[in-house]
Structure formats: structure tokens, C-alpha cells
Design a protein around this motif. Structure first.
Motif, PDB file in Angstrom:
ATOM      1  N   UNK A 305       0.840  -1.203   0.000  1.00  0.00           N
ATOM      2  CA  UNK A 305       0.000   0.000   0.000  1.00  0.00           C
ATOM      3  C   UNK A 305       0.875   1.253   0.000  1.00  0.00           C
ATOM      4  N   UNK A 306       0.510   2.229  -0.823  1.00  0.00           N
ATOM      5  CA  UNK A 306       1.326   3.435  -0.992  1.00  0.00           C
ATOM      6  C   UNK A 306       1.449   4.266   0.284  1.00  0.00           C
ATOM      7  N   UNK A 307       0.481   4.164   1.184  1.00  0.00           N
ATOM      8  CA  UNK A 307       0.544   4.953   2.416  1.00  0.00           C
ATOM      9  C   UNK A 307       1.443   4.330   3.480  1.00  0.00           C
ATOM     10  N   UNK A 308       1.834   3.091   3.275  1.00  0.00           N
ATOM     11  CA  UNK A 308       2.579   2.383   4.317  1.00  0.00           C
ATOM     12  C   UNK A 308       4.085   2.378   4.084  1.00  0.00           C
ATOM     13  N   UNK A 309       4.504   2.250   2.852  1.00  0.00           N
ATOM     14  CA  UNK A 309       5.932   2.191   2.585  1.00  0.00           C
ATOM     15  C   UNK A 309       6.556   0.928   3.146  1.00  0.00           C
ATOM     16  N   UNK A 348      30.160  -1.887  11.994  1.00  0.00           N
ATOM     17  CA  UNK A 348      29.033  -1.783  11.067  1.00  0.00           C
ATOM     18  C   UNK A 348      27.937  -0.896  11.652  1.00  0.00           C
ATOM     19  N   UNK A 349      27.071  -0.422  10.776  1.00  0.00           N
ATOM     20  CA  UNK A 349      25.869   0.314  11.160  1.00  0.00           C
ATOM     21  C   UNK A 349      24.853   0.113  10.035  1.00  0.00           C
ATOM     22  N   UNK A 350      23.693   0.747  10.137  1.00  0.00           N
ATOM     23  CA  UNK A 350      22.684   0.645   9.098  1.00  0.00           C
ATOM     24  C   UNK A 350      22.311   2.010   8.561  1.00  0.00           C
ATOM     25  N   UNK A 351      21.828   2.062   7.315  1.00  0.00           N
ATOM     26  CA  UNK A 351      21.481   3.324   6.669  1.00  0.00           C
ATOM     27  C   UNK A 351      20.324   3.109   5.707  1.00  0.00           C
ATOM     28  N   UNK A 352      19.436   4.099   5.623  1.00  0.00           N
ATOM     29  CA  UNK A 352      18.392   4.113   4.594  1.00  0.00           C
ATOM     30  C   UNK A 352      18.340   5.485   3.957  1.00  0.00           C
ATOM     31  N   UNK A 353      17.968   5.530   2.691  1.00  0.00           N
ATOM     32  CA  UNK A 353      17.629   6.793   2.057  1.00  0.00           C
ATOM     33  C   UNK A 353      16.139   7.044   2.270  1.00  0.00           C
ATOM     34  N   UNK A 354      15.681   8.226   1.859  1.00  0.00           N
ATOM     35  CA  UNK A 354      14.307   8.602   2.177  1.00  0.00           C
ATOM     36  C   UNK A 354      13.292   7.621   1.593  1.00  0.00           C
ATOM     37  N   UNK A 355      13.543   7.124   0.397  1.00  0.00           N
ATOM     38  CA  UNK A 355      12.583   6.224  -0.261  1.00  0.00           C
ATOM     39  C   UNK A 355      12.525   4.855   0.393  1.00  0.00           C
TER      40      UNK A 355
END
Length: 532
Positions: A305-309, A348-355
Motif C-alpha cells: 500500500x502506498x501509504x505504508x511504505x 558496522x551500522x545501518x542506513x536508509x535513504x528517504x525512499x
């Protein structure tokens, strides 16, 4: 102003319905509302066949008196929902305030001081965010590490290369200022009310630059490649610091926002008698699953669903050896990143971009480390504990910044992994399939093995045998606290020195660190008159 909670709409309903439901709940017409804003949005996904969005809303009405005696728990009065400036003091500043470190704590301390006319000097051992980004890419692609320009050091601090997560349990009106300033400088407006707000590394880099430009526009100075290498304390008062082993900068008020990885600075402070003490932290490894699997488990038929990501999770388990194991800094649709800041050590660590649109979900799987585990009473014994296992990880990974990696199924069984399964590790420069027990304490390994099986019952698929563990993660928080007075926020034994943020042991994330920076800046403002 009224705060109205528990306003629910179906996931496919329009956001405008929230305002209509507020009017219905208060039994008023829309024109009676003077001011309206969404305070918080959350997702209720307990029923996989019916997901609901739940809102808390702040409203100012033409007539609020009739609600004074309301017994409804979801309608309450609040005095304000906006940050208000503190009053300035009268003492004269002889020297400009100095802020050491340009992570969230240092940036927001410098921003507030600049906005109020105090013309701070902000120094950062690392590089500006653009130069830093290039250095980090070079490290990830070619294993060339720069000790003062990496995931830990540089403009924006460690949080810039994570996910830009702004989730906090902190009930402090300063959080509102932090979020609104982020929006002012280019962050998405929904971070103001989102239940789990995040900016994303790609957007955050530009936000940080705009914030720096505002500090300069308001009269502050920002200097990169400026590492604090010494401190001068006279009669229990800090009077200056040394920069790059050569320059002396005098200041009446020094905010110390050095970050949790400034180990050389910790040692300098300890050698000069600044009181600090051991603090518990956590360590473990990064665990990666297919993001599509996490989406389906969490959202069922609504998983796309587009609202959930991209779906996230937050998990905890208590194991037989008395340890707590928990997910940390969960990055939906993200990557596991090389986060070393010292030659010959691996983190180590974790990373996400906005999308949040990458193939894997990753999270730290961490075990609590007590000060009794350090094996020494020295204030910096926790730092040495971290360094021991970071060196081991570097060795086990192949001495080339490849990270040691193991399939979850093999890890639980105590078997060395020989090859990658269906889940491809996202860590760069690369991974070495091995046995993670070679670079983690035995009690951490035992707790993680048990916890994986316990957590698989809470999140079906968490124990997926082909999921991967990439180690080690040791920098979840500082193993040190630079102790300060609770009222003045100054060091308990060094006047004019304000230990601040994660590096001082008083924060645990972007928002809490930024809020702590604001608190320290406020103390300076309340004592001194501005320089304008």
C-alpha cells in the motif's frame, strides 16, 4: 489549546476526514476552529485485514471553556505546542561561545546561539558533508579509510549516515523546535507528526548544509578539519582548548559535543582530570532480511500500500543468561554500512535513504553490555572493550575492511558459513563468510542465538536461515559518561565546560542529542547577554 487523540480513519480514506472527525467529536462546526495541526500519526496494523491510521490533533477554538470539565481522556488541554525562547542574562561575554563537534547536539547548540546573537564558533574535526560523502564512498568502494572523515566524523555526525530517524520518547517541547528547524531547512513536513519520522541520508545531507549556512548567516563561524587536541583548565575552570596540536582558542563557555567515537578526545579529557565514568552500552551484529518478507509479515494484504511504505519492526527478548537482546536502529529498505573510524578496526551500522526502497531490511541485533563486563575500573575501560572486538572483526574479516558475515541458520547452529544463501549482504567493500563467534564475546553469542529463536515467534521469519548477520556493531552508544551538574549542565568538576549529547552520555539519537544541545545553549543564553 486542546489535544484530541484517538482519531481513526481507514487506510484508504483521505486525510481531510481527520478534521471532520475532530469537529464531530467536539460537536462543533469547522468555522469554530482557529488553529489546527496534526500532532502525531501512527499505524494500527494489529488486524492484518484492516489497517487503520490513528491521529492526535492540536486545535485552538473560539470557545474552549466548555471543555474544561471534560472527563474524556482523549480530550486534554495543553499550554502550548511550540518552543519559546529563554530570557537572556546580563553577564558580559569576554570570548565567543565555542562548540566542539558538528553532530546534532553541536549543530543545534550553535544554531540557537547564533539565532540569539551569540556568534558561536563551531569546530568539527571532520570535513563538510559533501567532502565527507565523497570520502565515505571511497571507503565503501575502495577500502580507503580517512580517520577524520568517515561515517563517525564530519558535518552532521554519525546520524547523517544512518537513516535520519527522528523517533524519540522524549516529552520535551524542544523536540518541536528540532523537527520544525529540520523542515525549515528542507526536510519533509510529515516529520512533524509522523509516528516514526525519518528524513533519509540523501535528504539529510542537504538539510545539514542549509543549517550550517544559517549559523553563518546569523554571525557564527564554522570550521572543518579542526580537531580538539588539548584542553586548558585553570583553577577548576576551562579557559581554552587546543586545536590540531597548534592553535589555542579561548572561550568563557565551551559546549563539548564530541560524539561517541571521539576516543582520542576522551583520553585527552581524562588525562586533564575532567571527571568521567563508565556507562553500559550494547553490541552485536547487523541482521538482514528481504524487505518484502518484513512487509508481508507486518502488513499482510496491505504490504504494498502506498501509504505504508517499507515496514519496520521493534523487538526485544530476555535470555536465560540474563541478557536483554533487542533490535536497534532498524533501517527498512536500507543497507549495512562500513562505519570504521580507526585503522585496523571494523564497525558496522545501518542506513536508509528517504525512499527506503532497497532490497533488504536491516537492524542491529544487540546485547546489553554492563560495566562489570569491562574487566577494569578505569573510566575508559568500555572504550578498550569496544576496540578489542573491533580489532578482532577486522582480523576475521580479512584485514581489508571486509566484514565478517554468517548465515543466521549457521550462527544458531554454531557452524561456520561457507557461502551466501538467498539473502545478499549489502555491506561494502564486501563480506567474508565466517563464524561470528570469533569476534564477539561468548555471552553475546549465546544471548543472540537464543534471542533469534525467541524473536522468530514474535516476527515470523526473523529466524530465516538464509538471513545474514554482519558484524560487529559496537557504537550503539557511548561507553562513557562525562558527568555534569543536573542544574547547570556544566561538568561536575570543570566550570564553563558543558558535556553534551551522545558523546557525553546524555542522548541516544538525533532528536535527543539535538535537544541536549539546545539545553546547553540555553544555559549560556540565560547567563550572558548577546554579542549583538
Amino acid at each position: 489549546m486542546l489535544r484530541i487523540s484517538n482519531i481513526k480513519i481507514d487506510i484508504d480514506e483521505d486525510l481531510s476526514l481527520v478534521r471532520k472527525k475532530v469537529c464531530k467529536k467536539l460537536n462543533i462546526n469547522d468555522n469554530e476552529i482557529i488553529e489546527y495541526s496534526i500532532y502525531k500519526e501512527s499505524i494500527d496494523a494489529r488486524k492484518k485485514d484492516k489497517i487503520t491510521l490513528v491521529y492526535t490533533v492540536d486545535v485552538r477554538l473560539k470557545n474552549e471553556k466548555k471543555y474544561l470539565k471534560s472527563k474524556k481522556t482523549d480530550i486534554v488541554f495543553i499550554s502550548t505546542n511550540k518552543y519559546e525562547d529563554v530570557s537572556a542574562g546580563n553577564e558580559i561575554l569576554k570570548n565567543r561561545p565555542l562548540v566542539v563537534g558538528a553532530g546534532p547536539a553541536g549543530l543545534f547548540a550553535a544554531l540557537l546561539l547564533a539565532q540569539r546573537g551569540y556568534k558561536p564558533i563551531l569546530i568539527e574535526r571532520g570535513e563538510d558533508v559533501d567532502t565527507r560523502a565523497n570520502d565515505i564512498e571511497n571507503f565503501w568502494n575502495n577500502a580507503v579509510l580517512k580517520s577524520n572523515s568517515n561515517v563517525q566524523f564530519g558535518e552532521g555526525g554519525a546520524g547523517t549516515f544512518s537513516d535520519g530517524k527522528l523517533t524519540t520518547r522524549l516529552k520535551d517541547i524542544r523536540s518541536e523546535k528540532v523537527l520544525r528547524e529540520f523542515v525549515n531547512f528542507g526536510a519533509p513536513e510529515e516529520i512533524i507528526y509522523s509516528h516514526k519520522p525519518h528524513i533519509g541520508t540523501d535528504i539529510l545531507k542537504n538539510v545539514i548544509k542549509s543549517l550550517r549556512e544559517e549559523i553563518i548567516r546569523c554571525g557564527g563561524d564554522v570550521r572543518f578539519g579542526a580537531c580538539m587536541t588539548g584542553i586548558e583548565i585553570v583553577n577548576g575552570r576551562v579557559v581554552s582548548i587546543e586545536v590540531n596540536n597548534s592553535e589555542r582558542i579561548e572561550s568563557d563557555s565551551i559546549i563539548l559535543a564530541i560524539g561517541h567515537s571521539a576516543r582520542d578526545t576522551y583520553r585527552t579529557l581524562n588525562q586533564n582530570g575532567v571527571f568521567m565514568e563508565q556507562k553500559p552500552f550494547a553490541m552485536g551484529a547487523r541482521i538482514e532480511h528481504p524487505q518484502n518478507m518484513i512487509n508481508k509479515v507486518q502488513y499482510g494484504i496491505f504490504s504494498n500500500h502506498k501509504k505504508l511504505g517499507a515496514a519496520d519492526y521493534k523487538l526485544t527478548a530476555h535470555t536465560e543468561n540474563g541478557r536483554s537482546v533487542y533490535s536497534f536502529c532498524m533501517c527498512p529498505g536500507g543497507t549495512v554500512i562500513a562505519s570504521a573510524s580507526c585503522e585496523g578496526m571494523l564497525v558496522t551500522n545501518g542506513m536508509s535513504e528517504h525512499a527506503r526502497d532497497k532490497e533488504n531490511a536491516n537492524s542491529g541485533l544487540l546485547v546489553n553490555i554492563e560495566t562489570s563486563d569491562f574487566g577494569s575500573e578505569h573510566p575508559l575501560a568500555g572504550v578498550e572493550f569496544q576496540e578489542k572486538y573491533e580489532r578482532l572483526a577486522f582480523e576475521v574479516g580479512g584485514r581489508n575492511y571486509n566484514a565478517p558475515c554468517q548465515l543466521v541458520g549457521d550462527f544458531v547452529d554454531g557452524v561456520k558459513s561457507e557461502k551466501i544463501g538467498t539473502v545478499k549482504p549489502s555491506y561494502k567493500p564486501g563480506v567474508t563468510m565466517t563464524d561470528l563467534s570469533l569476534c564477539l564475546p561468548d555471552f553475546v553469542v549465546d544471548a543472540m542465538r537464543e534471542a533469534i529463536q525467541l524473536l522468530d515467534k514474535k516476527l515470523i521469519g526473523f529466524g530465516m536461515r538464509d538471513a545474514v548477520l554482519t558484524g560487529v556493531e559496537t557504537r550503539s552508544s557511548a561507553p562513557v559518561r562525562i558527568k555534569r551538574n543536573l542544574d547547570t549542565l556544566q561538568s561536575i568538576n570543570v566550570e564553563n565546560l558543558f558535556p553534551c549529547g551522545e558523546g557525553a552520555g546524555y542522548a541516544g539519537g538525533i532528536v535527543t542529542a539535538a535537544v541536549d544541545g539546545i539545553k546547553c545553549a540555553e544555559k549560556i543564553i540565560q547567563k550572558y547577554s548577546s554579542l549583538e
